[in-house]
Scaffold this motif. Structure first.
Motif, PDB file in Angstrom:
ATOM      1  N   UNK A 317       0.863  -1.217   0.017  1.00  0.00           N
ATOM      2  CA  UNK A 317       0.024   0.068   0.100  1.00  0.00           C
ATOM      3  C   UNK A 317       0.689   1.149   0.132  1.00  0.00           C
ATOM      4  N   UNK A 318       1.992   1.253   0.766  1.00  0.00           N
ATOM      5  CA  UNK A 318       2.705   2.481   1.008  1.00  0.00           C
ATOM      6  C   UNK A 318       3.479   2.639  -0.391  1.00  0.00           C
ATOM      7  N   UNK A 398      10.920  11.237   2.054  1.00  0.00           N
ATOM      8  CA  UNK A 398       9.871  10.274   1.483  1.00  0.00           C
ATOM      9  C   UNK A 398       9.887  10.762  -0.111  1.00  0.00           C
ATOM     10  N   UNK A 399      10.046  12.181  -0.596  1.00  0.00           N
ATOM     11  CA  UNK A 399      10.045  12.470  -1.992  1.00  0.00           C
ATOM     12  C   UNK A 399      11.127  11.745  -2.771  1.00  0.00           C
ATOM     13  N   UNK A 400      12.307  11.740  -2.258  1.00  0.00           N
ATOM     14  CA  UNK A 400      13.280  11.080  -2.924  1.00  0.00           C
ATOM     15  C   UNK A 400      13.079   9.736  -3.082  1.00  0.00           C
ATOM     16  N   UNK A 401      12.416   8.764  -1.767  1.00  0.00           N
ATOM     17  CA  UNK A 401      12.040   7.502  -1.982  1.00  0.00           C
ATOM     18  C   UNK A 401      10.808   7.266  -3.238  1.00  0.00           C
ATOM     19  N   UNK A 420      11.716   5.380   2.753  1.00  0.00           N
ATOM     20  CA  UNK A 420      12.116   6.502   3.344  1.00  0.00           C
ATOM     21  C   UNK A 420      13.449   6.376   4.103  1.00  0.00           C
ATOM     22  N   UNK A 421      13.417   5.163   5.145  1.00  0.00           N
ATOM     23  CA  UNK A 421      14.237   5.312   6.019  1.00  0.00           C
ATOM     24  C   UNK A 421      15.822   4.711   5.427  1.00  0.00           C
ATOM     25  N   UNK A 422      15.787   4.469   4.223  1.00  0.00           N
ATOM     26  CA  UNK A 422      17.089   3.851   3.614  1.00  0.00           C
ATOM     27  C   UNK A 422      17.468   5.239   2.881  1.00  0.00           C
ATOM     28  N   UNK A 423      16.718   6.040   2.372  1.00  0.00           N
ATOM     29  CA  UNK A 423      17.168   7.429   1.829  1.00  0.00           C
ATOM     30  C   UNK A 423      17.722   8.159   3.174  1.00  0.00           C
ATOM     31  N   UNK A 424      17.069   8.058   4.445  1.00  0.00           N
ATOM     32  CA  UNK A 424      17.629   8.939   5.549  1.00  0.00           C
ATOM     33  C   UNK A 424      19.054   8.436   5.742  1.00  0.00           C
ATOM     34  N   UNK A 425      19.145   6.990   5.769  1.00  0.00           N
ATOM     35  CA  UNK A 425      20.559   6.311   6.183  1.00  0.00           C
ATOM     36  C   UNK A 425      21.749   6.998   5.090  1.00  0.00           C
ATOM     37  N   UNK A 426      21.125   6.913   3.763  1.00  0.00           N
ATOM     38  CA  UNK A 426      22.231   7.429   2.771  1.00  0.00           C
ATOM     39  C   UNK A 426      22.661   8.893   2.833  1.00  0.00           C
ATOM     40  N   UNK A 427      21.521   9.636   3.225  1.00  0.00           N
ATOM     41  CA  UNK A 427      21.598  10.958   3.132  1.00  0.00           C
ATOM     42  C   UNK A 427      22.908  11.482   4.003  1.00  0.00           C
ATOM     43  N   UNK A 428      23.114  10.799   4.997  1.00  0.00           N
ATOM     44  CA  UNK A 428      24.036  11.087   5.927  1.00  0.00           C
ATOM     45  C   UNK A 428      25.342  10.330   5.546  1.00  0.00           C
ATOM     46  N   UNK A 429      25.436   9.473   4.626  1.00  0.00           N
ATOM     47  CA  UNK A 429      26.690   8.845   4.335  1.00  0.00           C
ATOM     48  C   UNK A 429      27.548   9.534   3.808  1.00  0.00           C
TER      49      UNK A 429
END
Length: 432
Positions: A317-318, A398-401, A420-429
């Motif tokens: 659904x998401x 979320x928009x990147x995801x 979106x959590x994976x995007x968050x993890x990579x944003x700070x990589x």
């Protein structure tokens, strides 16, 4: 595919104990039938020129030169799960470099992974691949390195955690993961194929990125060239054994060659660590060697099964919600270059439709490209590459995801939705 040699204890450190390269002659002499013979200036010049070419093929400069620093003076920090290693000075400086190394010392380092004093080198220095390099080629590289200006810069000591700072532990690692021996030609294959295999498996050390490593920092040999996440770099080196990723079984030789030589082709472009490999190394290789490498790569056996699933799951659904949101974001930000139908305008703007690199189980690379942007390498065949702008400041996680989910699931693509959590993890990589 190649180098850039950077991974766990076995690949992310490109080595501090890497004092590369010996030759069978010392000074102006070489051996002929066991007898010392004076080398002419022309012979020596030819040897040095050959060695420079081979050092490019091995991408030595990438690890042994700090950005803005003196060539081959070392000092590049290489972060690994076991601590930080610093690459050594391999200029011919007598005190800090390899000025007092003999040809035999250099060959031993390349072939056996042992330094001049016999100590074991950390496998971030790709001796597991360089062992396949012929003595003649090792000698040529040595001759070239002896010809560059000496730089009096001491090598920094490694900062490894206990017990990994004990080199004696490498004995067990070598028993499990190292097989010494020069490349042996396959008599059932063509001369060109064997040349390509020699370059890919030896100097190119492509398997160090494109083969997963285990918890001990050793290569998973049963999954050679099957792809894997490069530790601490947060880039995914795609599988070369699966057409669902970067398998080249259905690529034309020309497209493979164009990608290796210029960084762009009608099928796609290279970014991240592979862009550095093309910029520092592959663009300088001859058309004949590039064609040989392409010939070998095209024949790597393809497997039906996909690599291990590395993607964080989202609910159906998401995922549907992300897909709908991503369509508008794509139209507003991406369609101008990559076209509404995803076909792009290659080679300047690569296609996204039916692009295996977009649909891989790991969405790390497309997420990083949306966040951080990037350029293919500037090469002789593509001196002014078109780049992709970063959207990290403009789009939320979320928009990147959403937009990555959209491009992974549109125009016939069959990728999964991303989190979106994976995007968050990579944003700070880290970016490199």
């Amino acid at each position: 595919m190649k180098r850039k040699s950077l991974f766990a204890l076995s690949a992310v450190v490109v080595v501090a104990a890497a004092a590369l390269v010996p030759v069978l002659w010392s000074g102006s002499d070489y051996l002929h039938n066991g007898t010392a013979v004076a080398a002419t200036p022309a012979d020596q010049a030819a040897m040095i020129k050959k060695g420079e070419y081979l050092a490019r093929a091995g991408d030595c400069i990438a690890c042994h030169t700090v950005r803005g620093g003196k060539e081959f003076a070392g000092g590049l920090p290489m972060a690994t799960p076991f601590g930080t290693l610093f690459t050594p000075n391999i200029t011919p400086d007598d005190q800090y470099g390899i000025g007092k190394w003999s040809q035999d010392d250099f060959y031993r380092a390349m072939h056996t992974g042992r330094s001049k004093d016999g100590s074991l080198l950390y496998p971030a220095f790709p001796f597991t691949s360089y062992t396949k390099v012929s003595r003649a080629d090792a000698d040529a590289i040595y001759a070239y390195l002896r010809s560059v200006p000496p730089v009096a810069v001491p090598s920094r000591p490694h900062e490894l955690k206990f017990p990994f700072n004990n080199r004696n532990l490498l004995i067990g690692w070598r028993t499990l993961f190292f097989r010494e021996g020069e490349y042996k030609a396959d008599p059932t294959k063509s001369v060109e194929w064997n040349r390509g295999a020699y370059l890919i498996e030896g100097l190119g050390h492509c398997g160090m990125c494109h083969t997963s490593i285990n918890a001990m920092g050793g290569p998973v040999n049963s999954a050679a060239f099957a792809g894997g996440l490069i530790p601490l770099q947060n880039w995914y080196a795609p599988s070369l054994t699966s057409n669902k990723e970067a398998g080249l079984g259905d690529w034309d030789i020309k497209d493979i060659s164009d990608l290796l030589k210029t960084g762009v082709s009608q099928r796609g472009a290279v970014f991240g660590p592979m862009a550095e490999v093309v910029h520092n190394s592959l663009q300088y290789m001859s058309d004949e060697d590039i064609h040989a490498m392409s010939t070998y790569l095209k024949t790597i056996p393809q497997k039906d099964e996909a690599p291990e699933h590395l993607q964080l799951e989202t609910s159906q659904q998401f995922g549907s919600e992300l897909l709908k949101q991503g369509q508008k974001i794509y139209a507003d930000n991406c369609a101008k270059c990559h076209s509404e139908n995803g076909l792009g305008m290659p080679p300047s703007f690569p296609p996204l439709a039916n692009n295996p690199s977009i649909q891989m189980p790991s969405a790390v690379n497309p997420i990083r490209m949306v966040l951080n942007g990037g350029y293919p390498p500037s090469t002789g065949g593509n001196p002014k590459p078109y780049g992709m702008p970063p959207f990290a400041q403009a789009l939320s996680n979320q928009e990147v995801a959403a937009v990555v989910t959209y491009i992974r699931q549109s125009w016939g693509n069959h990728g999964t939705a991303v989190s979106p959590q994976q995007v968050s993890d990579l944003r700070s990589a880290p970016l490199d």
